[in-house]
Design a protein around this motif. Structure first.
Motif, short mmCIF file in Angstrom:
data_model
loop_
_atom_site.label_atom_id
_atom_site.label_comp_id
_atom_site.label_asym_id
_atom_site.label_seq_id
_atom_site.Cartn_x
_atom_site.Cartn_y
_atom_site.Cartn_z
N SER A 10 -35.81 -129.39 -2.96
CA SER A 10 -36.14 -130.59 -2.21
C SER A 10 -34.86 -131.43 -2.03
CB SER A 10 -37.21 -131.40 -2.94
OG SER A 10 -36.83 -131.64 -4.28
N HIS A 37 -39.66 -136.80 -13.41
CA HIS A 37 -39.23 -136.26 -12.14
C HIS A 37 -39.75 -137.20 -11.07
CE1 HIS A 37 -37.30 -132.40 -11.39
NE2 HIS A 37 -37.73 -132.50 -10.15
N LYS A 96 -26.71 -132.57 -4.89
CA LYS A 96 -28.01 -132.98 -5.42
C LYS A 96 -27.90 -133.46 -6.88
CE LYS A 96 -32.48 -131.03 -6.05
NZ LYS A 96 -33.58 -131.80 -5.59
N ASN A 119 -33.43 -134.30 -2.39
CA ASN A 119 -33.29 -135.60 -3.05
C ASN A 119 -32.33 -135.42 -4.19
OD1 ASN A 119 -36.01 -134.08 -3.82
ND2 ASN A 119 -35.12 -134.92 -5.70
N SER A 124 -39.01 -137.24 -3.86
CA SER A 124 -38.73 -136.26 -2.80
C SER A 124 -38.82 -136.90 -1.42
CB SER A 124 -39.74 -135.11 -2.89
OG SER A 124 -39.73 -134.54 -4.17
MG MG Z 1 -37.63 -131.18 -6.27
#
Ligand code: MG
Ligand code: TXA
Length: 323
Positions: free
Chosen positions: A135, A224, A48, A137, A143
């Motif tokens: 999540s 984000h 990630k 991603n 996401s």
């Molecule tokens: Mg996240």
């Protein structure tokens, strides 16, 4: 593991043999590892590209499993779990001593939730332990709400993707920190402040629910959920973009002045807007323009918009209040 086995059995075998699995939940897809497998948890952070300061949420199959994860279970937790689990609510509580500091980023608290998607709960049972999952991603990016989104991000990684269809809620869970005297929303989501207050009020528990102002949640940073091209937000009613504003955007974002914008239009119903948000961001990013623009919905009494706005703000490179 045999390729003729049903996917959920293959996914569970992958977890039991030290691997990681993208699992569907009702909010967004998660990238899961067994909580007792530090190597697998390290793999989650590494594929990630996530910094270790950002703690993971632990997912449980049933209420009984909370005993493996938290060391305290206050009345407010019991009440809210009874009302909203399985569902998109994460409770932050003192951690059980056996929970690895890798999961909690060294904090003494842990985020815990029981997801509503039946595949997630079945997978946790078959894996034989709760699953830690952020999540699915790359860190800081949009996401995933479908299995294809996950496959696009981790095409070159050893991740088993369990397809559970489109995520129903579409936004990450509400994160709520519970302490002895107050409840603090660290990340807004589909379980809203009003819903939490109503549930507590009905049970006669008079605890204040506040919205944490600062980044009390280590990973919920200002930027984000960002799409692959810049997103700009307009806080004024929908109208054609003036030449001046176009010039300003090009200058601010360091783009060519012949820039082409792709408009993101959200459904006026918040539940649908939330469900579609991340998929639409991806579609707009792939449409061939140089940036995405969106007119933020007007303030509304439905506080699901607060969660949608929160994600939009963090995904955006710029916000313009006038044209
Ligand atoms: Mg996240
Ligand atoms: O809906 C969701 O919550 C999804 C699905 C997969 O369950 N998961 C998710 O995980 O969104 P992630 O890692 O992307 O976001 C977890 C958030 C982060 O903002 C993290 O900082 C916060 O929860 N968090 C986790 N444990 C925490 C703790 N002990 N204290 C404060 N914040 C915590």
């Amino acid at each position: 593991m045999h390729s003729a086995d049903p996917p959920i059995l293959q996914a569970a075998a992958k977890l039991r043999s030290g691997g990681i699995v993208a699992m569907p939940t009702e909010t967004v897809y998660g990238l899961a590892a067994k909580i007792d497998d530090e190597n697998a948890i390290r793999k989650v952070f590494s594929v990630k590209e996530r910094p270790f300061f950002d703690p993971l949420i632990v997912h449980i199959a049933d209420l009984e499993q909370r005993k493996l994860v938290v060391s305290e279970w206050p009345e407010a937790a019991q009440l809210l779990a009874a009302q909203f689990w399985p569902g998109p609510l994460t409770l932050v509580l003192p951690k059980h001593p056996s929970i690895s500091p890798l999961i909690t980023s060294g904090l003494e608290t842990v985020g815990i939730r029981q997801p509503r998607h039946p595949f997630a709960r079945d997978l946790i049972r078959l894996a034989g332990s709760p699953l830690a999952a952020p999540s699915a991603n790359k860190f800081g990016k949009t996401s995933p709400t479908t299995a294809d989104h996950v496959r696009q991000s981790f095409a070159n990684d050893d991740v088993f993707v369990l397809d559970g269809g489109q995520a129903d809620v579409g936004l990450e869970s509400t994160v709520l920190r519970i302490t002895s005297d107050k409840l603090e929303i660290l990340r807004p989501g589909a379980i809203t402040k009003e819903m939490l207050e109503a549930a507590l009020g009905q049970a006669g528990l008079s605890l204040a629910v506040t919205r944490a102002i600062s980044n009390a949640s280590p990973g919920h940073t200002e930027h984000h959920y960002m799409p692959d091209i810049p997103l700009v937000l307009f806080r004024f009613p929908r109208k054609p973009i003036s030449a001046e504003l176009r010039k300003k955007i090009a200058l601010d974002l360091n783009l060519s002045s012949r820039l082409i914008g792709t408009e993101l239009i959200l459904d006026s119903r918040p539940a649908i807007a939330a469900r579609e948000l991340y998929a639409k961001l991806r579609i707009c990013a792939e449409a061939g323009g140089s940036y995405i623009f969106c007119h933020l919905p007007e303030e509304s009494s439905d506080s699901l918009w607060e969660a949608i706005n929160d994600r939009m703000q963090r995904a955006a490179s710029r916000v313009y209040t006038s044209d």
